[in-house]
Design a protein around this motif. Structure first.
Motif, short mmCIF file in Angstrom:
data_model
loop_
_atom_site.label_atom_id
_atom_site.label_comp_id
_atom_site.label_asym_id
_atom_site.label_seq_id
_atom_site.Cartn_x
_atom_site.Cartn_y
_atom_site.Cartn_z
N THR A 85 0.85 -1.19 0.00
CA THR A 85 0.00 0.00 0.00
C THR A 85 0.89 1.24 0.00
O THR A 85 1.71 1.43 0.90
CB THR A 85 -0.94 0.01 1.22
OG1 THR A 85 -1.82 -1.12 1.13
CG2 THR A 85 -1.75 1.29 1.28
N LEU A 86 0.69 2.08 -1.01
CA LEU A 86 1.48 3.30 -1.13
C LEU A 86 0.73 4.50 -0.56
O LEU A 86 1.34 5.42 -0.01
CB LEU A 86 1.85 3.56 -2.59
CG LEU A 86 2.75 2.49 -3.22
CD1 LEU A 86 1.92 1.43 -3.93
CD2 LEU A 86 3.73 3.11 -4.20
N ILE A 87 -0.58 4.52 -0.72
CA ILE A 87 -1.46 5.52 -0.10
C ILE A 87 -2.67 4.76 0.43
O ILE A 87 -3.32 4.01 -0.31
CB ILE A 87 -1.94 6.59 -1.10
CG1 ILE A 87 -0.75 7.33 -1.71
CG2 ILE A 87 -2.89 7.57 -0.42
CD1 ILE A 87 -1.14 8.29 -2.83
N GLY A 88 -2.95 4.91 1.73
CA GLY A 88 -4.10 4.22 2.31
C GLY A 88 -3.72 3.43 3.54
O GLY A 88 -2.63 3.60 4.10
N LYS A 89 -4.62 2.56 3.95
CA LYS A 89 -4.44 1.77 5.17
C LYS A 89 -4.10 0.32 4.86
O LYS A 89 -4.57 -0.25 3.89
CB LYS A 89 -5.71 1.80 6.03
CG LYS A 89 -6.02 3.14 6.66
CD LYS A 89 -7.25 3.04 7.55
CE LYS A 89 -7.54 4.35 8.26
NZ LYS A 89 -8.75 4.24 9.14
N GLN A 90 -3.27 -0.25 5.74
CA GLN A 90 -3.02 -1.70 5.73
C GLN A 90 -2.72 -2.07 7.17
O GLN A 90 -1.75 -1.58 7.75
CB GLN A 90 -1.86 -2.07 4.81
CG GLN A 90 -1.75 -3.58 4.57
CD GLN A 90 -0.56 -3.96 3.72
OE1 GLN A 90 0.27 -4.75 4.15
NE2 GLN A 90 -0.47 -3.41 2.52
N GLY A 91 -3.56 -2.93 7.73
CA GLY A 91 -3.42 -3.23 9.14
C GLY A 91 -3.64 -1.99 9.98
O GLY A 91 -4.59 -1.23 9.76
N GLN A 92 -2.74 -1.72 10.93
CA GLN A 92 -2.84 -0.54 11.78
C GLN A 92 -2.08 0.66 11.21
O GLN A 92 -2.11 1.74 11.80
CB GLN A 92 -2.30 -0.87 13.18
CG GLN A 92 -3.07 -1.97 13.89
CD GLN A 92 -4.53 -1.62 14.08
OE1 GLN A 92 -4.87 -0.54 14.55
NE2 GLN A 92 -5.41 -2.54 13.71
N GLU A 93 -1.42 0.46 10.10
CA GLU A 93 -0.62 1.53 9.51
C GLU A 93 -1.43 2.28 8.44
O GLU A 93 -2.29 1.70 7.78
CB GLU A 93 0.65 0.98 8.88
CG GLU A 93 1.66 0.46 9.88
CD GLU A 93 2.36 1.58 10.65
OE1 GLU A 93 2.20 2.75 10.26
OE2 GLU A 93 3.07 1.26 11.62
N GLU A 94 -1.12 3.55 8.27
CA GLU A 94 -1.77 4.36 7.24
C GLU A 94 -0.79 5.38 6.68
O GLU A 94 -0.03 6.00 7.41
CB GLU A 94 -2.99 5.09 7.80
CG GLU A 94 -3.72 5.95 6.76
CD GLU A 94 -4.96 6.63 7.28
OE1 GLU A 94 -5.74 7.14 6.46
OE2 GLU A 94 -5.14 6.65 8.52
N ILE A 95 -0.81 5.52 5.37
CA ILE A 95 -0.08 6.58 4.68
C ILE A 95 -1.12 7.46 4.01
O ILE A 95 -1.88 7.00 3.15
CB ILE A 95 0.91 6.00 3.65
CG1 ILE A 95 2.00 5.21 4.37
CG2 ILE A 95 1.53 7.12 2.81
CD1 ILE A 95 2.93 4.46 3.45
N THR A 96 -1.19 8.70 4.41
CA THR A 96 -2.21 9.61 3.91
C THR A 96 -1.72 10.37 2.68
O THR A 96 -0.51 10.46 2.41
CB THR A 96 -2.62 10.62 4.98
OG1 THR A 96 -1.49 11.47 5.27
CG2 THR A 96 -3.06 9.92 6.26
N MET A 97 -2.69 10.93 1.96
CA MET A 97 -2.36 11.80 0.84
C MET A 97 -1.53 13.00 1.31
O MET A 97 -0.62 13.47 0.62
CB MET A 97 -3.64 12.27 0.16
CG MET A 97 -3.47 12.76 -1.25
SD MET A 97 -3.37 11.41 -2.46
CE MET A 97 -5.08 10.88 -2.54
N ASP A 98 -1.86 13.48 2.52
CA ASP A 98 -1.13 14.62 3.07
C ASP A 98 0.35 14.28 3.32
O ASP A 98 1.22 15.13 3.14
CB ASP A 98 -1.77 15.09 4.37
CG ASP A 98 -3.11 15.77 4.15
OD1 ASP A 98 -3.33 16.30 3.04
OD2 ASP A 98 -3.95 15.76 5.07
#
Length: 399
Positions: A333-346
């Protein structure tokens, strides 16, 4: 949820139409019932998909849609969308007859444009026009009451023109300091007062003003970035009246994994060297997809853990330092959630020293978009779900 792909590469974007619907519904509830909402779907709906986004926004209560250019409006008409469509940018005078035939509203901002446009029309044509006022943005638009009155008179004296709306755009609505916005608003109100008769649509609010400045509503608003679940700016994010649900996420899969020894180089320029034994994974996305070289060092999520991009990003691939020995096929996942981790657009925007608006726009069209409803891929029908318009007299039907 594992997306069932129907394309031939292991990189894709997911567009969560449920989140889009929720965002539009909440915005629709936030503004008065008699204030119409135009969903801004220019630039292929900020990279999300114009037809799919427009249909969902209309279903959720938007009155019409707005685009930047006539090409975008014609594409929506071809897809079967019959709601009001407003072109916010400039249109060549020689193309106005097509707009009239398709009942697409255009923006005008000069008398000279009207003179040339009128030559393309017959008495049977009816071209709906919105006057753009430049109250301090410095882009297209009339700047003086004298110009505005000349345009109003020109429209009134030609039977093929119909004055449908008037609008302006705020330069600093996404800042907490409202001084310049209030200055622009005052200029716009003075322009409105100079008109002999107010048109049916009066609009000035973009997303930021819609969410935080009720005194800018008039009888219509234009909502873009917040519809897609993104804050107009980091500065105003704490002031938002309700949570925004991100609509866009970006994913890929490992296509290769290998264990490298200490001292081995990665990618062009050999800018990364392993310090010890290290598992390296390759994913099929690169700068030709809009995943720019400046994102070297940015994290992705694999196996529900963050992993950095190592070495220079290539045109079609990039490499990551894996947190675990993984096998090809693992989701990244490059942008979004996976498990408890998240990478936001911001987060991506901050890494690129830009704004969140730019990120979905630069993810190229060769990255397939998968549209989700109820968590599952869906075929979005071209049949208009809710037109919100009386086609005969173009009077709004407020949901």
């Amino acid at each position: 949820m594992e997306t069932q792909t129907q394309f031939f590469r292991d990189t894709w974007a997911e567009i969560n139409l449920d989140n889009l619907y929720e965002n539009v519904t909440n915005i629709r509830k936030h503004i008065p019932q008699d204030v119409r909402m135009f969903a801004v779907v220019k630039a292929n709906a900020y990279g999300h998909g114009d037809v799919q986004t427009a249909l969902t926004a209309l279903e959720a209560g938007a009155h019409g849609v707005a685009v930047a250019f006539l090409d975008e409006a014609l594409s929506l008409r071809k897809a079967g969308i019959q709601s009001p469509i407003l072109v916010l940018g400039a249109t060549r005078p020689k193309d106005v007859k097509m707009a009239a035939e398709q009942q697409i509203s255009l923006t005008t901002f000069s008398q000279e444009w009207l003179v040339e446009a009128e030559k393309q029309l017959t008495k049977e044509d009816s071209l709906h026009l919105h006057i753009k006022c430049d109250t301090g943005m410095g882009r297209i638009g009339v700047r003086t009451i004298k110009e505005l009155k000349e345009i109003e008179k020109c429209i009134a004296t030609h039977s093929s023109f119909e004055l449908e709306g008037i609008f302006t755009h705020y330069a600093t609505a996404d800042e907490l300091n409202d001084a310049y916005l209030e200055q622009q608003l005052k200029v716009f109100e003075e322009m409105l007062q100079s008109l002999d008769e107010l048109p049916p649509y009066i609009h000035s609010s973009n997303s930021a003003a819609t969410l935080r400045k009720p005194n800018t509503y008039f009888n219509a608003v234009r909502v873009g970035i917040s519809m897609y679940g993104l804050s107009p700016s980091a500065e105003v994010k704490p002031e938002l009246p309700f949570p925004l649900r991100p609509v866009f996420s970006l994913h890929s899969r490992l296509i290769s994994t290998k264990e490298l020894s200490a001292g081995e180089k990665i990618s062009y320029g050999a800018t990364y060297e392993t310090g010890e034994k290290e598992w390296i994974g390759t994913i099929p996305i690169g700068y030709a997809d809009g995943w720019l070289r400046r994102l070297q060092g940015q994290h992705v999520i694999v196996n529900s853990k963050r992993a950095p991009i190592v070495g220079r990003i290539c045109m079609d691939q990039c490499m990551i330092s894996l947190p675990d020995p993984l096998t090809p096929g693992s989701k990244v996942t490059l942008i979004g959630k996976q498990g408890q981790e998240e990478i936001t657009m911001d987060e991506i925007a901050q890494k690129l020293d830009t704004i969140n608006y730019e990120i979905p726009c630069i993810i190229s069209t060769r990255v397939p978009r998968i549209y989700l409803r109820n968590g599952e891929p869906t075929e979005v029908s071209n049949k208009l779900l809710s037109s919100n318009i009386d086609a005969e007299n173009r009077n709004p039907q407020i949901p």
